[in-house]
Enzyme design. Structure first.
Site, PDB file in Angstrom:
ATOM      1  N   HIS A 241      49.181  31.980   2.621  1.00  0.00           N
ATOM      2  CA  HIS A 241      50.345  32.811   2.279  1.00  0.00           C
ATOM      3  C   HIS A 241      50.321  34.151   3.024  1.00  0.00           C
ATOM      4  O   HIS A 241      51.202  34.465   3.816  1.00  0.00           O
ATOM      5  CB  HIS A 241      50.355  33.128   0.775  1.00  0.00           C
ATOM      6  CG  HIS A 241      50.322  31.948  -0.132  1.00  0.00           C
ATOM      7  ND1 HIS A 241      51.402  31.127  -0.321  1.00  0.00           N
ATOM      8  CD2 HIS A 241      49.339  31.463  -0.938  1.00  0.00           C
ATOM      9  CE1 HIS A 241      51.098  30.184  -1.211  1.00  0.00           C
ATOM     10  NE2 HIS A 241      49.849  30.372  -1.596  1.00  0.00           N
TER      11      HIS A 241
HETATM   12  C1  BDR Z   1      50.406  34.906  -3.532  1.00  0.00           C
HETATM   13  O1  BDR Z   1      49.675  34.972  -4.754  1.00  0.00           O
HETATM   14  C2  BDR Z   1      48.308  35.083  -4.517  1.00  0.00           C
HETATM   15  O2  BDR Z   1      47.628  34.135  -5.250  1.00  0.00           O
HETATM   16  C3  BDR Z   1      48.095  34.938  -3.022  1.00  0.00           C
HETATM   17  O3  BDR Z   1      47.080  35.821  -2.580  1.00  0.00           O
HETATM   18  C4  BDR Z   1      49.432  35.301  -2.425  1.00  0.00           C
HETATM   19  O4  BDR Z   1      49.547  36.686  -2.174  1.00  0.00           O
HETATM   20  C5  BDR Z   1      51.010  33.531  -3.391  1.00  0.00           C
HETATM   21  O5  BDR Z   1      51.863  33.270  -4.440  1.00  0.00           O
END
Ligand code: BDR
Ligand code: CA
Length: 311
Positions: A241
């Site tokens: 992500h």
């Molecule tokens: C986001 O939530 C966190 O778990 C990850 O680091 C990312 O920023 C994804 O939904």
């Protein structure tokens, strides 16, 4: 000249990779890293940010601790994804570099007031509590921020922490609303794109084949991180992500998206934290974000692997 950035983060394995990519890239000057509570509590996110700086050999980058809870709500964490420490997977030493003195929010405000207007980009990779608090406390900084490039939200993928909300926005929807209404140019990397940045077996092997401590740590982080998404979505591997934020700054041509209106749901119990994204231009609400929908995943992974190899 390198683009000056502040990384606001809640590491998180994918946050760690996003930070490493920034530290490896001469096009970006990381002025500081500000930790926020999110994936795990603040005591761990600030620690993890320092671990990542040490792994990169960049103890010169200041790490500040910020807000330990959302503006109006109790903290929701994601140990079920990231493990107990937030950075489960590799065995990395406890950090020895100290935390920078002062609060992350003050650092954000002071940096924006000190640097020339329009030269500093904020890169939030977690809940938007620190950034919103800075905007609330010092409204003059809004006009000085070059842009905010953030990971958060979803339209086609809808949600990952609830059926309709992405984690970063869900944890602090009031903060997200402040940011999305701030008038600052926004670039949003939602689940729609990050779920296409998947660490498949060969991509993970490419990290390992770097033969460096960074390559090994990133491979082990994604090994750990992938089990959640594989089980939940049946996907090919861990979605990176947050590195999408750094990669967009480095090579925006790898991504495509649309300028649209995005509003945040802050009231409904059922859809709290939803990013109501007018992807189809159904309303005449003003456009406030470049909302990214797709990426060249092979281009993204070759950029990432090449850059990690420099550390
Ligand atoms: C986001 O939530 C966190 O778990 C990850 O680091 C990312 O920023 C994804 O939904
Ligand atoms: Ca994150």
């Amino acid at each position: 000249m390198a683009e000056k950035i502040i990384i606001d983060t809640d590491p998180g394995q994918d946050d760690a990779v996003a930070i490493l990519l920034a530290l490896a890239s001469p096009e970006l000057e990381v002025l500081g890293i500000t930790a926020v509570a999110g994936n795990v509590p603040l005591t761990l996110t600030q620690r993890n940010a320092r671990i990542v700086c040490e792994l990169a050999g960049r103890t010169d980058v200041p790490v500040y601790a910020g807000c330990d809870a959302p503006l109006k709500r109790k903290l929701v964490t994601a140990e079920h994804v990231h493990g107990k420490t937030g950075l489960d997977g590799p065995v990395l030493p406890e950090p020895t570099m100290p935390l920078a003195e002062g609060h992350a929010v003050d650092f954000i405000i002071e940096t924006l007031r000190r640097e020339a207007p329009g030269t500093v980009t904020l890169c939030p990779l977690g809940p938007l509590t620190n950034v919103a608090t800075a905007l609330q406390r010092a409204p003059d900084i809004a006009g000085r921020i070059r842009r905010i490039v953030l990971m958060g939200g979803a339209y086609f993928e809808v949600g990952n922490i609830t059926p309709t909300a992405e984690f970063n926005i869900y944890v602090d929807p009031e903060a997200a609303e402040i940011v999305f209404r701030s008038g600052v140019p926004l670039v949003v990397l939602p689940l729609d794109v990050t779920h296409k940045a998947l660490v498949t077996g060969p991509r993970n092997q490419a990290f390992r084949d770097l033969g460096t401590p960074v390559g090994k740590a990133v491979a082990e982080m994604t090994d750990f991180f992938e089990r959640f998404d594989k089980e939940k979505y049946g996907s090919d591997g861990a979605p990176l992500h947050d590195p999408c934020v750094t990669a967009w700054l480095l090579k925006p041509g790898l991504f495509t998206g649309r300028e649209i209106n995005v509003e945040i749901e802050t009231v409904s119990e059922l859809t709290l934290g939803m990013t109501v994204a007018d992807w189809w231009g159904i309303t005449d609400r003003p456009k406030n974000a470049l909302f990214i929908g797709d990426l060249d995943a092979d281009g993204f992974f070759s950029l990432l692997t090449e850059r990690l190899g420099r550390l």
